[in-house]
Motif scaffolding. Sequence first.
Motif: not given
Length: 134
Positions: A31-43
């Motif tokens: 789980k994550t507590k992070f909330r907010g905007r992220v880039f989506i990276h395709a490896p």
Amino acid sequence: MAGITKAISVKQPWAELICLGIKDVENRTWKTKFRGRVFIHAPMHPDKTSKLSKEREEATAHIEEFHFKNSAIIGEATIVDCVQNHKSIWADKGEGIWHWVLKDTVFYNKPIENVKGRLGIWNINLEELKQNGE
């Protein structure tokens, strides 16, 4: 794009489905507590084990063409919640699976290519990428 400093790596085809606003959760074992905007990276390497259930196939039937860029930032999303047992058709069921709920997705027509990913939620510096020619 300005102001985003976090990214997550998601294997294809899932990364593109997220950015297109089709896949509304990302499945993780933590789980994550992070909330907010992220880039989506395709490896670099796609998910070769991915199979679409009939329900998921129907959800993607209208897509004429996938782009499947790899080693690239292909879009962005907002992580708004992290729960278990989400009702989305994209929520994998199973013990210990967390569903990162995603909203306000964007698919880039021109991805930011040649970007190396990392595990977890990672920091990214776009200015550094531009300076290094990535």
